[in-house]
Motif scaffolding. Structure first.
Motif, mmCIF file in Angstrom:
data_model
loop_
_atom_site.group_PDB
_atom_site.id
_atom_site.type_symbol
_atom_site.label_atom_id
_atom_site.label_comp_id
_atom_site.label_asym_id
_atom_site.label_seq_id
_atom_site.Cartn_x
_atom_site.Cartn_y
_atom_site.Cartn_z
ATOM 1 N N GLU A 1 19.341 22.594 -28.475
ATOM 2 C CA GLU A 1 20.372 23.589 -28.136
ATOM 3 C C GLU A 1 20.497 24.666 -29.223
ATOM 4 O O GLU A 1 21.314 25.566 -29.121
ATOM 5 N N ASN B 1 14.601 20.419 -23.338
ATOM 6 C CA ASN B 1 14.627 21.727 -22.684
ATOM 7 C C ASN B 1 13.937 22.794 -23.531
ATOM 8 O O ASN B 1 13.996 22.765 -24.744
ATOM 9 N N TRP C 1 18.544 28.102 -22.645
ATOM 10 C CA TRP C 1 18.637 27.523 -21.299
ATOM 11 C C TRP C 1 18.308 28.555 -20.213
ATOM 12 O O TRP C 1 17.759 28.213 -19.185
ATOM 13 N N ASP D 1 18.584 22.611 -18.198
ATOM 14 C CA ASP D 1 18.659 21.660 -19.318
ATOM 15 C C ASP D 1 18.237 20.261 -18.885
ATOM 16 O O ASP D 1 18.846 19.271 -19.284
ATOM 17 N N ASP E 1 16.198 18.040 -19.951
ATOM 18 C CA ASP E 1 15.369 17.466 -21.011
ATOM 19 C C ASP E 1 14.479 16.365 -20.438
ATOM 20 O O ASP E 1 14.969 15.472 -19.747
ATOM 21 N N ARG F 1 15.448 13.047 -16.376
ATOM 22 C CA ARG F 1 16.798 13.603 -16.248
ATOM 23 C C ARG F 1 16.940 14.441 -14.980
ATOM 24 O O ARG F 1 18.008 14.571 -14.410
HETATM 25 CA CA CA Z 1 18.954 19.752 -24.012
#
Ligand code: CA
Ligand code: CA
Length: 579
Positions: A193, A275, A279, A317, A319, A340
């Motif tokens: 992030e 990610n 984003w 996002d 991941d 995910r």
């Molecule tokens: Ca992430």
């Protein structure tokens, strides 16, 4: 004469204790089969979280009772996501705020503790958690929230070596358990992030000295190091500029924050990547390799042998850090991964070729399926959050409702695989989110998202479900629903049992074939950690850490409100059969 014999016996006993005390590569390679210890995260390098032990089974489990519980103490409670490791009668368990405890595995008596001194400016995204330690030789090694590695003497708790992974002020942190493979200590990084550069590092576990570094963002140069620590180039990852526009690869994310698994037959270490940063996917047209992928690295050379990307040009996002668990299927070595993004993938562990892919959650909006021929998702373009540059004021793109939420069909909680039932046991969650894009530019140490979001429930019913999944057919064989989102890992055993914890505080067990819950115990706070099992002097033990926390209370939006009644904690529990 008798004296001499006694002294010989004592010498022999000491020698055998000394030999037993040191954790060797052979012992780590055999961890999944050796039931007297738990030497690695995943109960074996493959990460199957399966133990052949069967003293505790459906007929005896009524007698499973706590033996001891140990408090991590202080005011530092928060999320406890740690898997204990057990060796030589000692348990090593990490706790929130980069702490580690050595305990007598039989009695719970404290042998020593180490509290890492953390600076004020650390930036862990998802609570001050740690997932566990690695054992090697006479050392216990774990990663810290300020992106360091610390190796301690197993007996004394003294620091033997300490190495900085990277700059915490740039957003780097570390919380995964290190992996030992081929005599090397393999670790990743957290900080996706903040626009960090994801990578896998290999070190000499005895000294902490780097052996190789493999970046997992396309365009970055790999490095290797000789015995004196002299650095040289070790080949570029991928082809620079091919899947990233402009300079975005320089701050491309793809954090390897959950660590890796290893298969001895393939010689490959499997790391999932997070990610791509930021984003907002419209800023980085292209696949953005090797983000949101499984990356297979030859441990001997530090080169990427194959990669499989779960979510090309991720905009949610999603991941792809989830554990890639290898298993035998006929003569083949395959790997399973519950991503995910809501799909379960089966890849050939040697080549990366996609073998199967199917949903393991009920609602997926971003893609209609995975094309087994091309290996690529069939995107639904209407469900990608919009480009802010196309909006009226240029500040907020089209809001879309996406499922799963970015907290995932599955998150950090590791699943288990049973070679008896040939099923995966997946802690899954059903939830969604409103998500939109905003303009953003990279600034060192600042959140680099270019997105806003609110997590939403999909119904008033249960969010979590432990699902038994057949990787061949893609069928959910059984499921055990849970009101709160599941956030703890799974253990399965030769006793035909599956153990997992719930945020509501229960450690529970179900029949591995039917899903019928046969036992549960209230630990006093939420369980967000994976249980382990081992035996000592003919008795089987089960252990799990307890302490509610992690990403859900911090980022869970409407779901966080639903679970705000849950209390924090910090302890580890150990169970065995009552005599
Ligand atoms: Ca992430
Ligand atoms: Ca073992």
């Amino acid at each position: 004469m008798q004296k001499k014999l006694l002294s010989l016996l004592v010498t022999a006993a000491l020698a055998s204790t000394a030999a037993h005390a040191v954790v060797t590569d052979a012992m780590i390679e055999n961890d999944a089969n050796s039931t007297g210890d738990v030497l690695s995260w995943g109960i074996g390098q493959e990460g199957q979280r399966y133990s052949p032990l069967k003293q505790i089974n459906a007929s005896t489990i009524g007698k499973l009772v706590p033996v001891w519980s140990f408090s991590f103490g202080g005011e530092k409670q928060r999320g406890q996501e740690s898997q204990p490791v057990i060796h030589n009668g000692k348990m090593f368990v990490t706790a929130s705020y980069s702490r580690i405890f050595a305990l007598d595995a039989k009695t719970g008596a404290k042998l020593w503790k180490y509290e890492h001194r953390l600076p004020d400016g650390i930036m862990p995204c998802c609570d001050v958690i740690n997932r566990g330690a690695a054992l090697y030789d006479n050392l216990v090694i774990f990663a810290t929230l300020d992106a360091q590695l610390v190796a301690l003497n197993q007996d004394s708790g003294e620091v033997v070596w300490k190495e900085k992974i990277d700059d915490y002020a740039a957003g780097y942190s570390a919380s995964a358990a290190p992996l030992i493979a081929n005599g090397l200590l393999l670790t990743g990084v957290s900080g996706g992030e903040f626009g960090v550069v994801g990578r896998v590092e290999a070190r000499n576990p005895k000294t902490g000295q780097l052996v190789w570094v493999r970046p997992v963002v396309e365009g970055h140069m790999g490095k290797k190091y000789d015995k004196d620590g002299k650095e040289s180039d070790n080949g570029v990852s991928g082809t620079p500029g091919k899947t990233w526009p402009g300079d975005l690869w320089k701050t491309g994310g793809a954090a390897t924050w959950l660590g890796g698994t290893f298969n001895k037959k393939t010689g490959l270490a499997y790391f999932g990547t997070g990610n791509p940063a930021p984003w907002n996917s419209h800023l980085r047209k292209g696949d953005n390799l090797f983000s949101t992928s499984t990356v297979a690295i030859d441990v001997k050379t530090g080169q990427i042998v194959w990669h499989y990307q779960n979510t090309p040009n991720d905009g949610w996002d999603y991941d792809g850090v989830n554990e890639f668990i290898t298993y035998e299927d006929g003569g083949n070595v395959l790997g399973g991964k519950a991503d995910r993004n809501g799909f379960f993938y089966v890849n050939d562990a040697k080549t990366g070729k996609l073998v199967n892919a199917f949903p393991f959650v009920k609602k997926i909006t971003w893609a209609t399926g995975i094309d087994l021929k091309t290996g690529r998702p069939n995107f639904d373009p209407a469900n990608r959050p919009g480009d802010p540059t196309g909006s009226a004021d240029g500040k907020k793109g089209n809001v879309v409702f996406s499922a799963p939420s970015f907290l995932g069909g599955k998150n950090q909680m590791p699943m288990a695989y049973s070679p008896d039932t040939k099923l995966f046991y997946v802690p899954a969650n059903e939830w969604g989110m409103e998500i939109w894009n905003e303009p953003v530019t990279y600034k060192k140490g600042a959140a680099y998202l270019g997105s806003g979001f609110t997590i939403k429930t999909l119904s008033d019913g249960p969010i979590g479900a432990l699902r038994a999944i057949d990787p061949k057919t893609g069928k959910i064989v059984w499921e055990a629903p849970n009101n709160a989102p599941l956030w703890g890992g799974v253990l399965t055993t030769g006793g035909n049992l599956v153990f997992w914890g719930t945020p509501e505080g229960y450690l529970q067990a179900a029949d591995a074939k039917t899903g019928k819950i046969v036992w549960k115990f209230q630990t006093g706070s939420g369980v967000v950690a994976p249980p382990v099992t081992w035996q000592d002097k003919g008795e089987q033990y089960i252990a799990v850490a307890s302490g509610w926390g992690g990403a859900v209370p911090l980022w869970g939006g409407d779901v966080a409100k639903k679970v705000s009644f849950l209390e924090q904690g910090g302890s580890v529990w150990v169970f065995k059969l009552m005599k």
